[in-house]
Motif scaffolding. Structure first.
Motif: not given
Length: 483
Positions: A241-243, A256-263
């Motif tokens: 998700k886009v935080a 971002f709010d997610g497990a993959d990739g940079p925040a």
């Protein structure tokens, strides 16, 4: 007969609010049935979002994008998207839209449909006020068809005041091709925009809050589509998700709010494509005795009649897929019901198409929904790597999936991934509507070599008469090895 629009008040048989595909169909059909009709829309041009800001502009750009991709795939041919003349492309898009809107205007004029530009609001269930540039006008009517369509859903963390944050409408204006583009949403609009902008030279990152592309389709269909699309994208981030977003002078900084990739990542532009919502702005439905349900829709029966006997609603503001062809059919039904005909909207299936590259189209029930509803179906999948036409076209990544009801052997669902899927799905729609069996589809002689052949071949897998593949134990899942 054209109504005297210079008057402040006039009377019609049918008022249609919204001049999109559904509204135009309702107005034109009602006029053909002898009704005096007024058609009101906020825009000066007929056609609604679909023609002016959605379906037609996007398909015009998608045709160019697909042409670029096809040319780039030809050995020895060099294609540089940086040489694309954006001004010429925008002019072509505008010309296509103008030709179609002009055609609708002529159709309205020929039928004596009074067209009024303005924003309508109900005064009662028998009258409405239309706010126009020349002032407010009252329209009294016997029946009304509400066809106001939908609007892009907004992302709370995105500020659309910054031109670097786009929705589908502004993205189709094609003012600039950003080097780094983030698309939020892997639904139909997001995937189509990804096809356009990646072909035109952008590095596209696609982020989706859900676990797959196109939540409406089965997992295997979404997986095949992702495998085909991923090489054209810089990155794909699911379950993300886009935080928040922060605008800097250099870029849009996205958290971002997610497990993959940079925040945190920086992008030149962000396109929000998280769906659409019913648009009933300014209608003042309560004055006509109507109210929206919990999902924001108007409830209708099979005649498209609302809870008020003389008020009808069609298209995106009633439950079901937000599709132009659904709205058009519903518009005809509403007009015929108003005229006293026994017309109902009860389709066996409504097809959906995502015009990304490759395309994906589906209709009827999905395997996932069948299982959830306790409905026994036999799914079969014919892989396009076994299709001579697909191999000749250089598109072997496609698939044709059919679902047959176990006890009746009737076709109840279909999904196609591959070039021209939107055209191919029509055969499945007709087969479902006609109650065709698996033996009917595989007995129909399809021309060779064509992609339409894959529907007959998939049906032959269901009847276990296929000669193009060797069926194994897992044939029910459509998994087979080449002979």
């Amino acid at each position: 007969m054209t109504l005297p629009l210079n008057h402040q008040e006039f009377v019609v048989d049918v008022l249609v609010i919204g001049a999109g595909p559904g509204g135009c169909a309702a107005a034109f059909r009602a006029a053909d049935l002898g009704k005096r009709v007024a058609l009101v829309d906020r825009r000066a041009e007929l056609g609604g979002v679909c023609l002016n800001e959605g379906c037609i502009p996007s398909k015009t750009l998608l045709h160019t994008a697909k042409t670029l991709r096809s040319a780039a795939a030809v050995p020895g041919l060099h294609v540089d998207p940086r040489q694309l003349n954006l001004a010429a492309l925008r002019a072509h898009k505008a010309e296509v839209v103008a030709q179609l809107t002009g055609g609708l205007g002529q159709l309205a004029k020929a039928r004596g449909v009074a067209v009024m530009e303005g924003s309508a609001r109900f005064e009662s269930n028998l009258s409405a006020i239309v706010d126009t540039a020349q002032g407010a006008r009252r329209i009294r009517f016997a029946d009304v068809v509400i066809a106001t369509g939908s609007a892009p859903a907004r992302l709370p963390s995105a500020s659309f005041e910054d031109p670097r944050v786009m929705d589908s409408t502004s993205a189709l204006e094609l003012t600039v091709i950003p080097e780094r583009l983030l698309i939020v949403g892997a639904g139909v609009i997001g995937l189509e925009m990804a096809t356009i902008y990646s072909a035109f030279g952008s590095e596209v990152t696609l982020v989706e809050a859900g676990a797959q592309f196109l939540p409406e389709v089965d997992t295997d269909v979404a997986r095949a589509l992702r495998a085909a699309l991923s090489p054209t994208l810089k990155d794909v981030r699911l379950d993300t998700k886009v935080a928040s977003m922060r605008a800097t002078e250099a870029a849009m900084e996205v958290h971002f709010d997610g497990a993959d990739g940079p925040a945190i990542e920086a992008y030149d532009r962000v396109l929000v494509a998280i769906g659409r919502r019913p648009d009933c702005r300014s209608l003042q439905l309560e004055k006509a005795g109507l109210s929206l349900d919990a999902s924001g829709y108007l409830h209708v029966d099979e005649h498209m009649r609302t809870t008020a006997a003389n008020l009808y609603a069609i298209g995106d503001i009633v439950e079901g897929p937000m599709l132009a062809h659904k709205a058009s059919h519903q518009g005809v039904v509403a007009a015929e019901a108003i005229a006293g005909q026994a017309s109902t909207f009860e389709p066996a299936s409504i097809p959906s198409v995502c015009y990304c590259e490759p395309e994906v189209a589906w209709t009827g029930i999905t395997e996932r929904k069948a299982k959830a509803g306790g409905r026994a179906v036999d799914p079969v999948v014919f892989p396009w790597r076994a299709s001579g036409k697909a191999l000749a076209m250089g598109t072997p990544e496609g698939m044709t999936k059919l679902l047959f009801e176990q006890d009746t052997r009737r076709l109840v669902g279909a999904a196609i991934v591959g070039s021209g899927a939107g055209e191919l799905i029509a055969e499945a729609v007709l087969a479902i509507e006609m109650g065709a069996l698996d033996v009917d589809l595989c007995s129909a002689i399809h021309p060779h070599p064509t992609l339409s052949e894959t529907l007959g071949q998939a049906a032959s897998m269901a009847t276990r008469t296929i000669t193009d593949l060797v069926l194994g134990r897992t044939a029910a899942r459509g998994l087979a090895r080449l002979a």
